[in-house]
Scaffold this active site. Structure first.
Site, PDB file in Angstrom:
ATOM      1  N   THR A 216      31.219  -9.383  50.362  1.00  0.00           N
ATOM      2  CA  THR A 216      32.271  -9.768  51.301  1.00  0.00           C
ATOM      3  C   THR A 216      33.003 -11.039  50.884  1.00  0.00           C
ATOM      4  OG1 THR A 216      30.660 -11.004  52.621  1.00  0.00           O
ATOM      5  CG2 THR A 216      31.051  -8.701  53.233  1.00  0.00           C
TER       6      THR A 216
ATOM      7  N   GLY B  40      35.553 -13.374  49.918  1.00  0.00           N
ATOM      8  CA  GLY B  40      36.989 -13.355  49.729  1.00  0.00           C
ATOM      9  C   GLY B  40      37.751 -12.267  50.439  1.00  0.00           C
TER      10      GLY B  40
END
Length: 269
Positions: free
Chosen positions: A205, A207
């Protein structure tokens, strides 16, 4: 070709900020332009160091872009100081920028803080009113509205409270919830739309927030409505998280980044 300007920080590992925005914009088949606000030393495990760019240089970058290849949309990401925030707002107003997507980045997924405490007030005062779409996650929404945001009712109250400070739309991202990945979009006319989705079982997850906001900017640059741009961007990110494939124009495999033996998709905070 449509163009999108990303005003954000640089990530040394390529997994956040300017680098990831460029990848997203190019995935949509658009031309990416940049104004770098800070240089960070970071990876998917954390942020080691941050060096702000002189506000005058940030302003010069924005001016250079608008005076030559005017962007069709602008995405604003990491802006860590009040002085940088003020100069960004001033230059965007001077150039009458449109289709502005503000991702109020405050804390990286790794937990590292990316904005000074005193800069939050400047962000609310100067950038929120300019935004066509603002995309806070639940902790960021809590800072912006001043009360806890933990469930559907609080997300709705928060979105409406934040919307009072902008003429644009507010997208409260629900990825911090443990049970769903539901987002709430409040349009400028006050209409609420829930973007319901099941959680994806993945640790990749890093960014996703910045990728979502730059994808929304791409949709606006292409002439999509706000809701169309938001829904397409959500699908773009979820597809990449689910399959590791780039769902923009010109499908292809994404490069993976590794941290302690775990792969991470190259997306920005």
């Amino acid at each position: 070709m449509k163009t999108v300007l990303s005003i954000a920080g640089s990530d040394s590992s390529g997994g956040a900020g300017i680098q990831a925005d460029i990848k997203t914009i190019e995935s949509y088949g658009l031309f990416a332009e940049t104004a770098i606000t800070a240089i960070t030393a970071q990876n998917t495990c954390g942020v080691c160091a941050v060096q702000d760019i002189d506000p005058a240089v940030v302003a010069a970058q924005i001016d250079a872009v608008f005076e030559d290849i005017r962007p069709d949309a602008v995405k604003i990401g990491m802006v860590s100081s009040a002085n940088i925030i003020a100069v960004i707002a001033e230059r965007l107003r001077a150039h009458e920028a449109s289709n502005i997507v503000l991702d109020p980045v405050m804390v990286a997924t790794s937990g590292s803080r990316l904005i000074a405490e005193q800069a939050v007030a400047a962000l609310i005062e100067h950038l929120v009113p300019l935004a066509t779409v603002i995309t806070p996650n639940m902790p960021e929404a809590q800072v912006l509205c001043g009360f806890a945001v933990e469930d559907d009712e609080a997300m709705q109250r928060a979105a409406q409270a934040i919307a009072q400070n902008t003429n644009g739309a507010v997208l409260i991202k629900g990825g911090h919830r443990s049970d769903t990945a539901d987002d709430l979009l409040v349009l400028p006319d006050g209409i609420l739309s829930w973007l319901r989705a099941k959680r994806i079982d993945t640790e990749n997850t890093h960014g996703t927030g910045c990728t979502l906001s730059s994808a929304i900017a791409c949709g606006l640059a292409q002439g999509n409505t706000i809701e169309q741009a938001v829904r397409r961007a959500k699908g773009f990110v979820r597809g990449a998280m689910s399959t590791g494939l780039n769902l923009g124009q010109g499908n292809g495999p994404l490069n993976h980044m590794w941290c302690h033996g775990k792969p991470h998709l190259p997306y920005a905070q």
